[in-house]
Motif scaffolding. Structure first.
Motif, mmCIF file in Angstrom:
data_model
loop_
_atom_site.group_PDB
_atom_site.id
_atom_site.type_symbol
_atom_site.label_atom_id
_atom_site.label_comp_id
_atom_site.label_asym_id
_atom_site.label_seq_id
_atom_site.Cartn_x
_atom_site.Cartn_y
_atom_site.Cartn_z
ATOM 1 N N SER A 1 0.799 -1.221 0.000
ATOM 2 C CA SER A 1 0.000 0.000 0.000
ATOM 3 C C SER A 1 0.836 1.277 0.000
ATOM 4 O O SER A 1 0.297 2.373 0.172
ATOM 5 C CB SER A 1 -0.945 0.011 1.209
ATOM 6 O OG SER A 1 -0.233 -0.162 2.419
ATOM 7 N N ILE A 2 2.130 1.162 -0.195
ATOM 8 C CA ILE A 2 3.014 2.328 -0.356
ATOM 9 C C ILE A 2 3.833 2.072 -1.618
ATOM 10 O O ILE A 2 4.829 1.348 -1.583
ATOM 11 C CB ILE A 2 3.937 2.547 0.858
ATOM 12 C CG1 ILE A 2 3.153 2.516 2.153
ATOM 13 C CG2 ILE A 2 4.704 3.855 0.696
ATOM 14 C CD1 ILE A 2 2.199 3.666 2.361
ATOM 15 N N LEU A 3 3.412 2.668 -2.726
ATOM 16 C CA LEU A 3 3.989 2.320 -4.016
ATOM 17 C C LEU A 3 4.536 3.542 -4.739
ATOM 18 O O LEU A 3 3.922 4.619 -4.724
ATOM 19 C CB LEU A 3 2.930 1.679 -4.921
ATOM 20 C CG LEU A 3 2.295 0.367 -4.466
ATOM 21 C CD1 LEU A 3 1.263 -0.080 -5.502
ATOM 22 C CD2 LEU A 3 3.345 -0.719 -4.256
ATOM 23 N N LEU A 4 5.677 3.366 -5.372
ATOM 24 C CA LEU A 4 6.147 4.292 -6.384
ATOM 25 C C LEU A 4 5.767 3.680 -7.728
ATOM 26 O O LEU A 4 6.195 2.575 -8.060
ATOM 27 C CB LEU A 4 7.651 4.498 -6.279
ATOM 28 C CG LEU A 4 8.222 5.577 -7.196
ATOM 29 C CD1 LEU A 4 7.787 6.956 -6.717
ATOM 30 C CD2 LEU A 4 9.744 5.489 -7.259
ATOM 31 N N PRO B 1 -5.835 3.688 -2.126
ATOM 32 C CA PRO B 1 -5.645 3.871 -3.569
ATOM 33 C C PRO B 1 -4.494 3.043 -4.132
ATOM 34 O O PRO B 1 -4.574 2.568 -5.276
ATOM 35 C CB PRO B 1 -5.367 5.373 -3.693
ATOM 36 C CG PRO B 1 -6.091 5.981 -2.532
ATOM 37 C CD PRO B 1 -5.903 4.984 -1.413
ATOM 38 N N ALA B 2 -3.433 2.834 -3.349
ATOM 39 C CA ALA B 2 -2.323 2.011 -3.830
ATOM 40 C C ALA B 2 -2.741 0.553 -3.963
ATOM 41 O O ALA B 2 -2.321 -0.148 -4.892
ATOM 42 C CB ALA B 2 -1.128 2.142 -2.887
ATOM 43 N N LEU B 3 -3.573 0.069 -3.041
ATOM 44 C CA LEU B 3 -4.047 -1.307 -3.123
ATOM 45 C C LEU B 3 -4.906 -1.543 -4.363
ATOM 46 O O LEU B 3 -5.012 -2.667 -4.844
ATOM 47 C CB LEU B 3 -4.867 -1.651 -1.876
ATOM 48 C CG LEU B 3 -4.120 -1.764 -0.548
ATOM 49 C CD1 LEU B 3 -5.101 -1.948 0.598
ATOM 50 C CD2 LEU B 3 -3.119 -2.919 -0.584
ATOM 51 N N GLN B 4 -5.524 -0.495 -4.868
ATOM 52 C CA GLN B 4 -6.443 -0.613 -5.996
ATOM 53 C C GLN B 4 -5.768 -0.448 -7.347
ATOM 54 O O GLN B 4 -6.405 -0.632 -8.385
ATOM 55 C CB GLN B 4 -7.564 0.420 -5.843
ATOM 56 C CG GLN B 4 -8.428 0.197 -4.609
ATOM 57 C CD GLN B 4 -9.367 1.354 -4.334
ATOM 58 O OE1 GLN B 4 -8.933 2.496 -4.192
ATOM 59 N NE2 GLN B 4 -10.656 1.069 -4.279
#
Length: 302
Positions: free
Chosen positions: A81-84, A146-149
């Protein structure tokens, strides 16, 4: 006396922490609101909240906080859930859009580039819309639900917890519960009488509050809520409720909460947290963090 005001984060990963407040009687002693991580930190700084699950970065920026021991949102593995997110390889990234919801992940992004991925990038804050972010920048930092999606098959993605762990060998702590010291000292009393005398050592191993008055055992309340939220039946219920909200499967939600998120602020996590503060200060991403001061496990407030 007014109830203590809690500012909580409106992401899936806080659902186990909030279990007793949403499914038991813990909420009767508190006034609870939900917001984004950066807004939670602002509420504590402004004094509009007394307790918050703050981004780790906020502890270096908001004075007068004490940490509730033992509870965190951390990761010892990829966090998901923390994405670049990027359309080009990391070596070709020159501009990065940073999610305005974030504080800690922004600092982590800057640390990773400055120390290991190559410095000289340009960072710009933007609302978390990945298509708009990537229309104007080479890469985008996206956090939370939003990162998970994100459909990771469409982009190159870098899990920032995974990168941190790969380079440091330590867990990463994204958030933890903190309380304003002046709330404990009588700000909610309506007069000048303190709840109790607070004292904290400068050393992490001894940094405990001496607040010793009858009332709420805050550390126990928040630890027990986490423990109840991590029980199998609770996790099953969270998965059933959150999966349709996020467009994920129940299995994805369950694995995220049990495999990707780690909910204990234990010694390895504290080592990782202190290293994060040191690196962030070295590169100018955060000011020097104060010594970590914990509210004692048996400290109580009226």
């Amino acid at each position: 006396m007014s109830p203590l005001r809690i500012s909580a984060i409106s992401y899936l990963n806080t659902a186990p922490l909030m279990w007793d407040f949403e499914h038991a009687n813990a909420s009767r002693d508190f006034d609870i609101s939900y917001t984004l991580p950066s807004a939670c930190a602002r509420a504590l700084r402004a004094g509009t909240a007394d307790i918050g699950i703050i981004p780790a970065a906020a502890y270096a920026q908001v004075p007068g906080l004490m940490v509730l021991p033992g509870v965190a949102i951390a990761s010892r593995h990829p966090v998901r859930s923390i994405l670049l997110v990027s359309r080009v390889p990391v070596a070709q990234i020159r501009t990065v859009a940073l999610d305005t919801s974030s504080m800690t992940s922004v600092a982590l992004t800057k640390i990773l580039f400055e120390k290991w991925l190559g410095g000289g990038r340009t960072f710009t804050s933007m609302e978390p819309n990945v298509e708009k972010m990537l229309a104007q920048h080479d890469a985008a930092l996206v956090i939370g639900d939003p990162a998970l999606q994100i459909d990771r098959s469409r982009y190159l993605t870098f899990d920032l917890a995974e990168e941190w762990i790969r380079h440091t060998g330590k867990p990463f702590v994204f958030a933890f519960w903190a309380v304003r010291q002046d709330a404990l000292e009588g700000a909610l009393c309506g007069d000048s009488r303190p709840f109790g005398k607070l004292r904290a050592s400068s050393r992490l191993s001894e940094s405990r509050s001496d607040a010793s008055v009858h009332g709420l055992d805050l550390a126990a309340i928040f630890q027990q809520s986490r423990d109840h939220g991590l029980q199998p039946a609770s996790l099953d219920q969270i998965a059933r409720e959150w999966a349709p909200r996020l467009g994920l499967t129940e299995s994805d939600v369950h694995s995220y909460l049990t495999e990707n998120i780690y909910y204990y602020l234990d010694p390895p996590c504290l080592e990782g947290l202190q290293l994060f503060y040191r690196y962030a200060a070295q590169i100018g991403a955060l000011p020097d963090a104060p010594d970590i001061r914990f509210l004692a496990a048996n400290a109580a407030v009226v």
